[in-house]
Motif scaffolding. Structure first.
Motif: not given
Length: 240
Positions: A201-208
């Motif tokens: 919810g605080d903006g950390e994001a990654f897609t594998h």
């Protein structure tokens, strides 16, 4: 960090760790892959950990001091699971009549459950979602009297569908239970791929981009999965 949670380990004969407790944010879970050639075997024991072994494909025998069972599975997309629960300190010998592959997931445990070997008829099949997030979820060790710390099952995504959807999380940051999780992926056809999103919810994001044989640790945050058109996606999920 969510960007460091993909594990891609080549298939080789023997037992090989895929991800390990204490590394890359894993606090509870360790995962391994076992590949056996016909006529070979291995003996496995963990003194302080509960382990669940899920047969992926092949034919052989699971043997413990109290149980011995011939097991077989044509493949994860062809047949429901056969799996074994091992309490801490209980040794199991896995022998192969054909090429055999299994995934082993373990977590620290001080409470001794019971040894169990479950077959396809013991799997509970659930239809989840609707529309393009409809999928089939198989409970293996979930609401059972055997496992103490682990919950294990399998999810089957049709081509073009989402799962772990609507997005949810279980990292304890908003009052929900803390459940660490790992996914072990298979793809049909095997040259295909899927996508594992992880975000907070605080903006950390990654897609594998996930391929056949990959594992992804889900240490925290939301974790929806998608499969492109033309590729069926499977993942073994384990939580502690």
């Amino acid at each position: 960090m969510l960007s460091e949670t993909l594990f891609r380990v080549p298939r080789e004969p023997g037992l090989h760790v895929l991800q390990r407790r204490g590394e890359h944010g894993a606090r509870e879970l360790t995962s391994s892959r076992l590949c056996l050639r016909p006529g070979t075997s291995t003996t496995y024991v963990r003194p302080d950990e509960e382990t669940i072994v899920v047969l992926q494909e092949g034919r052989g025998t699971f043997t413990t001091p109290t149980l011995s069972k011939a097991v077989s599975r044509q493949g994860v997309f062809a047949e429901r699971a056969t799996a074994m629960c091992l309490p801490p300190g209980v040794a199991a010998t896995i022998s192969a009549d054909t090429d055999l592959e299994a995934i082993l997931v373990s977590a620290p445990c001080s409470d001794s459950g019971s040894v169990a070997i479950l077959g396809p008829d013991d799997v509970t099949v659930n239809q989840r979602g609707r529309g393009t997030y409809a999928r089939e979820v198989h409970d293996i060790f979930v609401r059972d009297p055997h496992a103490r710390r682990l919950m294990v099952g399998e999810t089957f995504n049709p081509p073009g569908h989402w799962s772990s959807f609507p997005p949810h999380k279980h990292d304890g940051t908003n009052g929900e239970p803390f459940l660490e999780e790992v996914y072990h992926f298979r793809v049909s056809p095997a040259h295909g791929f899927g996508h594992q999103m992880l975000y907070t919810g605080d903006g950390e994001a990654f897609t594998h981009q996930v391929r056949d044989g990959d594992a992804v640790l889900l240490p925290y945050g939301y974790h929806p999965v998608s499969s492109p058109p033309g590729y069926a996606l499977y993942y073994l999920w384990a939580m502690a």
